[in-house]
Every structure is written in structure tokens, then in C-alpha cells.
Design a protein around this motif. Structure first.
Motif, mmCIF file in Angstrom:
data_model
loop_
_atom_site.group_PDB
_atom_site.id
_atom_site.type_symbol
_atom_site.label_atom_id
_atom_site.label_comp_id
_atom_site.label_asym_id
_atom_site.label_seq_id
_atom_site.Cartn_x
_atom_site.Cartn_y
_atom_site.Cartn_z
ATOM 1 N N GLN A 73 10.859 2.326 7.219
ATOM 2 C CA GLN A 73 11.272 1.403 6.154
ATOM 3 C C GLN A 73 10.208 0.351 5.840
ATOM 4 O OE1 GLN A 73 15.590 0.339 7.187
ATOM 5 N NE2 GLN A 73 15.643 0.942 5.037
ATOM 6 N N GLN A 74 9.004 0.564 6.348
ATOM 7 C CA GLN A 74 7.954 -0.437 6.112
ATOM 8 C C GLN A 74 7.794 -0.751 4.624
ATOM 9 O OE1 GLN A 74 4.098 0.253 7.998
ATOM 10 N NE2 GLN A 74 3.061 -0.693 6.259
ATOM 11 N N GLU A 75 7.586 0.277 3.819
ATOM 12 C CA GLU A 75 7.355 0.048 2.395
ATOM 13 C C GLU A 75 8.540 -0.657 1.744
ATOM 14 O OE1 GLU A 75 3.757 0.528 2.150
ATOM 15 O OE2 GLU A 75 4.615 0.642 0.149
ATOM 16 N N MET A 81 -2.866 -7.488 13.949
ATOM 17 C CA MET A 81 -1.677 -7.114 13.179
ATOM 18 C C MET A 81 -2.112 -6.525 11.834
ATOM 19 S SD MET A 81 0.890 -10.347 13.902
ATOM 20 C CE MET A 81 2.447 -9.475 13.670
ATOM 21 N N HIS A 82 -1.273 -5.689 11.285
ATOM 22 C CA HIS A 82 -1.523 -5.172 9.952
ATOM 23 C C HIS A 82 -1.082 -6.228 8.938
ATOM 24 C CE1 HIS A 82 -1.889 -2.478 6.625
ATOM 25 N NE2 HIS A 82 -0.621 -2.635 6.312
ATOM 26 N N ARG A 83 -1.879 -6.390 7.887
ATOM 27 C CA ARG A 83 -1.556 -7.419 6.894
ATOM 28 C C ARG A 83 -1.383 -6.792 5.522
ATOM 29 N NH1 ARG A 83 -5.033 -12.536 4.680
ATOM 30 N NH2 ARG A 83 -3.447 -14.113 4.987
ATOM 31 N N GLU A 84 -0.348 -7.186 4.838
ATOM 32 C CA GLU A 84 -0.091 -6.677 3.496
ATOM 33 C C GLU A 84 -0.121 -7.885 2.568
ATOM 34 O OE1 GLU A 84 0.207 -3.016 1.995
ATOM 35 O OE2 GLU A 84 0.504 -3.392 4.133
ATOM 36 N N ILE A 85 -0.956 -7.840 1.537
ATOM 37 C CA ILE A 85 -0.982 -8.974 0.602
ATOM 38 C C ILE A 85 -0.858 -8.493 -0.839
ATOM 39 C CG2 ILE A 85 -2.281 -10.611 2.030
ATOM 40 C CD1 ILE A 85 -4.810 -9.713 0.576
ATOM 41 N N SER A 128 0.844 -1.206 0.000
ATOM 42 C CA SER A 128 0.000 0.000 0.000
ATOM 43 C C SER A 128 0.875 1.250 0.000
ATOM 44 C CB SER A 128 -0.901 0.062 1.219
ATOM 45 O OG SER A 128 -0.585 -0.943 2.112
ATOM 46 N N LYS A 129 0.488 2.198 -0.802
ATOM 47 C CA LYS A 129 1.233 3.467 -0.847
ATOM 48 C C LYS A 129 1.043 4.205 0.469
ATOM 49 C CE LYS A 129 0.516 3.783 -5.774
ATOM 50 N NZ LYS A 129 -0.791 3.876 -6.430
ATOM 51 N N VAL A 171 -6.092 4.191 5.655
ATOM 52 C CA VAL A 171 -7.145 3.274 5.241
ATOM 53 C C VAL A 171 -6.711 1.846 5.555
ATOM 54 C CG1 VAL A 171 -8.487 2.417 3.300
ATOM 55 C CG2 VAL A 171 -7.726 4.815 3.336
ATOM 56 N N ASP A 172 -5.534 1.583 5.091
ATOM 57 C CA ASP A 172 -4.877 0.312 5.328
ATOM 58 C C ASP A 172 -4.989 -0.138 6.784
ATOM 59 O OD1 ASP A 172 -3.651 -0.900 3.195
ATOM 60 O OD2 ASP A 172 -1.716 -0.849 4.191
ATOM 61 N N GLU A 173 -4.632 0.776 7.665
ATOM 62 C CA GLU A 173 -4.559 0.415 9.075
ATOM 63 C C GLU A 173 -5.904 -0.067 9.608
ATOM 64 O OE1 GLU A 173 -1.812 0.109 10.896
ATOM 65 O OE2 GLU A 173 -0.734 0.628 9.070
HETATM 66 NI NI NI Z 1 -0.555 -1.467 4.114
#
Ligand code: NI
Ligand code: NI
Ligand code: NI
Ligand code: NI
Ligand code: NI
Ligand code: NI
Ligand code: NI
Ligand code: NI
Ligand code: NI
Ligand code: NI
Ligand code: NI
Ligand code: NI
Lengths: 157, 157, 157, 157, 157, 157
Positions: free
Chosen positions: E69-71, D91-95, D1-2, D8-10
Motif C-alpha cells: 500500500q506504499q503508493e 530512509m526512502h524519501r518521497e517528495i 514514484s510509479k 531507481v527510487d530506492e
Molecule cells: Ni519512491
């Protein structure tokens, strides 16, 4: 085995342990290889987490087979995994004598393993039967196992 | 090895497995010991997580060596680690015959391992070459491996 | 052992490795079994995490015993755990000669293990003594070990 | 996510991690519990070897679920395992965005996962399809994967 | 941190824990990914053996990074490994204040880490310096560490 | 907790997870640290095998504590282990309500844990009592547990 039977034992009850360290196989592959090894007749198959050279998180793949199947399983490992080498040793195996009985209980039919070794006796309920019953009734493993063992004891089976 | 060669095999293709359980070495030490064992000529060296007496989280250190180096590695383990005892066992070793070819591809030169065992054949790309290429080009391991294997196949190398 | 002593060695310095894979024992049981095995005379006892068939997270239980206690420990494992089979292998054992000295330091009395093997010498402070001292004084393990080793060296003990 | 979408992501891309340490479950039970958790809708479920108090070789059971299923899985864990307590954390998830295509190759039909994330793209062949093909043809995983990826690339799929 | 400073602490001393479960990466890949993550600025990077669904022996890859540094690291993990999803959590981090001194001893120059936290003090000798000295002199880690710590103490450094 | 109680829950039932990766502690130290952490009031303490940077076989030490003891345990870890940094996060904790009964059986007195959570009920026999009884009578854990649970059920306790 009693000491007097040791010699017979040493020649009869042998099992071959095969091991190979894999830092180039994925977990997906390893689980399939374990399943296939058992279908092919391995007596047991498992993986152990290890740390290999260059800090590689890896797994040691282990098989227990009869000596007669050595060639079969060497070829199996070389074709089914990226292994390019493996090691093996013959080990003495001691097993309890086992007899399976089918017993009818109020929970249904269960396989009961009767185990004995030189005067020592124990029983265990087939795990797959407990699982199926648990799936059907929604009751926990422990609850089912306890009930089945109770019924058996009361029946004097 | 074919069954007819078994006897020869049993005397020739031996490897010595040495093991020692360490609850008094640190991870820093263990990684250095593994590196040194390989520099000293061990065929393989690795660590396995174990739980020792008194609930101690520990590691089992394992080495594979040739029988001729037994004395060397016993002394190495006693001087390089806190070990005060170790155990060892000769094992039969089965390895695929290997031949390394250098092949020129559009990604550069890669070592290709040609492996064979009793009619069974497979190839693998040298991992260090893939890594170097990945480092240089920023492409992933999988992408490079795939491209190299494709080129080789097309060339009929 | 020097090569000339190898033969003697091979018959004298033997230890029996016993192993059984357990997917039906709990961790509570395993820790008790390890403690009991040691009380019964096992030279060592430990557990290794493994992944068994059907994706079962399990532990391999391992014992090192003298050959004379084989029958004792087979029966122990069959009666103290759910194991219904086990495998074993005789291994060659190499140990450093050890001599324990009691040394008086400003921190109290400490056991010092003097270890030697073919010209190689090392010492270690008894861990239980360090722990007791640490418990009593509130000082860290490292601090105590360092101080004790310093005093010993200065005394030329 | 940018970064601009971070907020929004969070709130949107959350996953709940549930953990419980088990020294009183067997490996048989744990593998069934993992299977059932997935059938019940857990996004992931796994076990990690740990060493608990009193030197107990144990496993930590971990589940990833959506927040809405918290109550469901707390009850599941309390009824399906001996756990009497558990802990959890959002937890935050990034897919990666994923799209599955069915592609016809000379080896048969294969699912191809097309993955993308902020300009980054990759593909993977469905593992179950490779396994089935391997089972049917007797060819290795690597060989099939390579061939399928080659055909796809040549077709410009 | 003292309780009065807690609030400051909570905003300042944060670290991001990133995790992804990998059953489709090899150990060769994982060790490279760990090395690269550290080169890219991760505060720590490691792998944990886990047992995933379908009985897959796998590893959980973990990174500690700063939030900024997350991204960078999400993209790194998606491009450098087969991961198609990952989870992350901000954690509070507590570290000892550290100051490195170069100290001249009869064994050569050694870095000494002086550590302090709320009145608590400790020192440690740089491990890389001990290793280099051990490599050069053939003496063991423990011996060198002890000698260096003794010299430092006597000098009142 | 019922959904309506969630908010209360979120503020009341918290536990602090503290973690530190140790490649410079020995297994001897780790087992003592785990024991001491529990004596100091930690709700749980355990170790997980991990592979750290530079290929170091290591352990992650984990503690669960109440938030009020944060300072106590940060200092404890910095003084009792070589850790120079640690990370922590607050987690939500869900526990079954527990009530311990002492029950007289033909095997002696046993503690029985009565557990309940939102309508779900289960019981367990205190493990320490089973162990003591097993030690005294020579009977196996399973046998004793079964007999005790049977007597309790028959009594309608
Ligand atoms: Ni994200
Ligand atoms: Ni026998
Ligand atoms: Ni017999
Ligand atoms: Ni052979
Ligand atoms: Ni010898
Ligand atoms: Ni000698
Ligand atoms: Ni192992
Ligand atoms: Ni703080
Ligand atoms: Ni402070
Ligand atoms: Ni873990
Ligand atoms: Ni709650
Ligand atoms: Ni509730």
C-alpha cells in the motif's frame, strides 16, 4: 518574600496567566504569535502539546502579562489566532532581584546576571553572549561558560 | 469586555478549571473520560502529557466547567477515573460573541460562525460541515474552505 | 463537598500550585529536583514539555504544596534550579477519604486503599506491593492485581 | 514514484535520519543546535519530548541529512551537544515536484509553490511572504492567504 | 520467532513506517487524517508532538502500512495533508498470535482476545465491549474487566 | 568512523530499535518496564507521548538493544506490557570512545569521562557523583561541576 511582607507582595507582584486551547491553528502561526506576543510586551509566551476533544492533537497557547495589558492581549489573541474564547487568572509572582554587569574577559565582553533573593545569591552568564562567542570562536557553550565563570571568580568580580 | 464592565465580568464570566494527574489510567480510559465529560456538559476537556514522580510517563486530565457543576464533575472524575484527588480554580473567561448562519453555496449548505468582540470581527466555516463535504466530494479541507469563503464574500453575506 | 460546606472547604482544603518555565535546566537536573521536592514535603511534583520563546524545547516544572511551605519551596526552586522567577496560585483541593488496610493473601501481604467520597466508594491495591510481588514471582502486574482483588472480594474484606 | 521506478527510487531518493537522546542539554542549547544544523545543510531538524531512564524529562534530537554528510553531522552533534552516542538509519524519501512562481497581487508580490506528484497537484503560498504582509498590513494570516489564493485563481495563474 | 526462522521472518513480517513533519496542518485536520488512514487500511496511525525549525510547535504524523500500500498512502498523505515530502522505512514486525472468543458472562457477551507467542500466553477483554457495558450499567471499566476475567477463570474458559 | 572504515562499521556498530505503541498501559507500569529493560541489558529505554487512534493519549515505548538480545526483549515486552505487537529496525550506531578516570578533588573523588571521536575530544563529570556531592554539601549542581572542572584543568589532568 518574608511572611511579614506577604500582604504587600500579594498586591504588588501579580501576573496574569492567559490560556487558550487551539486545534485550528498551525505550528507556523503559533510560532509567529509567540514572537509577536513578546514584542507586544508579554512577560512570557509558550505552547504546550495537548490532546483535545475528538482526538485532536493540539496546542495550548499561554501568555504571562501584567494586569494592565489584559485588554490588549485579549484583543491580540482574538485577532492573531483563530481563538474564540480564552481563560485567565491572576497569579502571585516571585522573582529574584537582578543586576546585570558587563565583564571583560579574554573571550570578550559578557553580561553577567547577579541574582539575589532573601540571602540567596547566584550568577548566570547571558546566554546570547555565549552564543555569539560560540558562533565566532567555534567553541562549545559549555567550554565558554566555564571559562568565563572561572575568570570572573579569579578576578573576584 | 470594556474596562468599565470589568466588575460585572468578574462575577459573570467565570469558568472552573479542574485538574488531576493520572499515572494509573490507560489512554483507552482517558479518551472515553474526555468524551463523557463533554456529554455531561463540560465546556472543554483535554489531556496534557506530563512526567510524574518516580519517572512515570503520565497525563494531566483537565476540565472546564461552570461553577454550578462542580459537585457533578468532582464525582464524575472520582467514579470514572482512578483519581483520588483533584484541584480546581475559578478563572475569568473572555469569549467572542457568536452567531451561526446557514449559508447555501454551490458545495451545499454550510454553517458560518460570525464572531465579534469589542469592534473586532471574524468568521469561520463550521469544521464538521467542511469534513462532511470533503468526505462526499473527495476534495481537500483547504480547497472547500477557500471556495466557501469566496462565495460568501462575493454574495456579501 | 456539599454546597453547604463550600465555605469551610474553601478555607481548609487549599493547595498551592507553583510553576516555573525552564529552558536552562537539563533533564538530569529536573528529575533530581522532582525527587528532592517530594522529600522536602511537596504533595506532588511533575514536569510538562513546553515550547518557549526562540523555539526552545523546554519543561515547565510544577509543584503542589501547602500554603505554609510557600517560602520553603520558593527558596528551594531558586537554589536547586536555574529559575529566576516563578508564579503561584492557591487552588481548592478535593480528595477522597482514604484508609489503608493490610490484607493477607496467597500472594503475601498487600496494602489496600479504601477510598470514599460523598457515598462513592472504591478500592485500589498499593502499587509498590504489586511491583515487589511481580519482581519476586515473575508474574505480571495485571495478573497479581486481579488475583488480589478476587481474594479480597471472596473474603468479603 | 510509479512502481516501475521503484528500484531507481530506492537508490536515488534516500535520506539519513540521525537521532540522539539528550538528558544533559538545555532547551537554550537545543534551539541553537537545530538552527545550526539547518545552516550546515540538514534537510530538517527537530526535537521530540521523551522520558528517559531515571525519570528524566528529556528531548530526542533528530536530523535528516543526505548520506554524503554523515561524517559532517556526526562530528557536528558530538561537538555541538553533550551527546556521546547517536544512531542513524537510511530512509526512502518521497517528495512532490515543486516549482516556485512569483505572483503580483494587490497585496504585493507572493511566492506560490506549485506542487505535483503522479497526477496530483496542489499550491501553497510561501509562509514567509504571508507573515511579512501580515506584519506590514496588520491583517491576519488567514485573510491574506485567502485573498492571494482568490486573486491567483481569478487570474488563472 | 525462533532464530532458525529469522530469515523467513525477515521477508514475511514486514511493515512500512511512513513519517511526515507537519507545521502547517491544524489539529482538526490531523485527527481526520488519522481516522481516514485507518479506514483506508493502515495498520496504525498516530501523531507525536515535535518542535520544528523556527520554533514551530508541530506534530509528526506516522502511519504503519503493508508494503503493497506504499503508493496508496503516499498519495493519501500528499492529498489529505499539506505535506510536500515524507520518509519511510520498512521494519520487521513481531506479533502475538491472536484468537478471539465470544464469552457469555453475567454482564453480557464479551470478546476475549487469546494471545500467544513462543510459549507465552495472555488474554485481554475487548475494550469496546467493556466500554459499551460501562455505558449501559454505569459501572467503571476496572470493575467490569475484573468481574469478566473472574468469571472466565472460574469457568475454565 | 573514517570513510575507509565505513564497511566495517556498518556490520559491527549496529543497534536494534524496538518500538510499541501503548494505549492500554498505565504510567506506573511504563516506568517499571523502562527500569526492568535497563536491568535486563537494554542500551537505552524511553517513552514518547503520542496521540493514537480514537483520540487516545498514549505513549510509545522504545528500546535500544543489541541484535543478539532480540528474542529476549520481544518476550520481555510481550510479558511485561499489554503489547500484542511491536516493530523493530536495525540502526547504525556511532559512539565516542570513552575512558573513565577517578580524580581526587577538594570536593572528594569524581569520575571523569574522557570522550574522543576522530580527533574531537571532550570531558564530562559523572552525574551521579555530582548529585551525591550536592546532596552531601547542599551546593548546587552547577557550582560543583564548575569547581571540579576547574581543579582538573589546573592540575592538567
Ligand atoms: Ni519512491
Ligand atoms: Ni511573594
Ligand atoms: Ni522575600
Ligand atoms: Ni472580561
Ligand atoms: Ni470542596
Ligand atoms: Ni463533600
Ligand atoms: Ni500543561
Ligand atoms: Ni521475527
Ligand atoms: Ni517466534
Ligand atoms: Ni517521537
Ligand atoms: Ni560509523
Ligand atoms: Ni571514525
Amino acid at each position: 518574600s518574608k511572611l511579614s511582607q506577604q500582604q504587600v507582595d500579594e498586591t504588588n507582584d501579580r501576573v496574569l496567566l492567559m490560556e487558550t486551547n487551539l486545534d485550528d491553528a498551525t505550528g507556523q502561526q503559533l510560532s509567529i504569535t509567540i514572537k509577536r506576543a513578546l514584542e507586544l510586551g508579554a512577560k512570557d509566551a509558550w505552547a504546550e502539546p495537548i490532546i483535545m476533544k475528538k482526538g485532536r492533537p493540539a496546542y495550548k497557547l499561554c501568555l504571562l502579562t501584567v494586569a494592565e495589558q489584559q485588554e490588549t492581549f485579549v484583543k491580540f489573541l482574538f485577532s492573531d489566532t483563530p481563538a474564540i474564547g480564552l481563560r485567565m487568572k491572576s497569579m502571585h509572582r516571585e522573582i529574584m532581584e537582578r543586576r546585570i554587569e558587563q565583564v571583560q574577559t579574554s573571550y570578550g565582553k559578557f553580561g553577567i546576571k547577579r541574582l539575589s533573593y532573601c540571602g540567596l545569591n547566584k550568577s548566570s552568564v547571558e546566554y546570547d553572549d555565549i552564543e555569539k562567542c560560540s558562533q565566532k570562536t567555534g567553541k562549545s557553550f559549555e567550554e565558554i561558560k566555564l571559562a568565563v565563570l572561572q575568570e570572573i571568580e579569579n578576578k573576584g568580580v
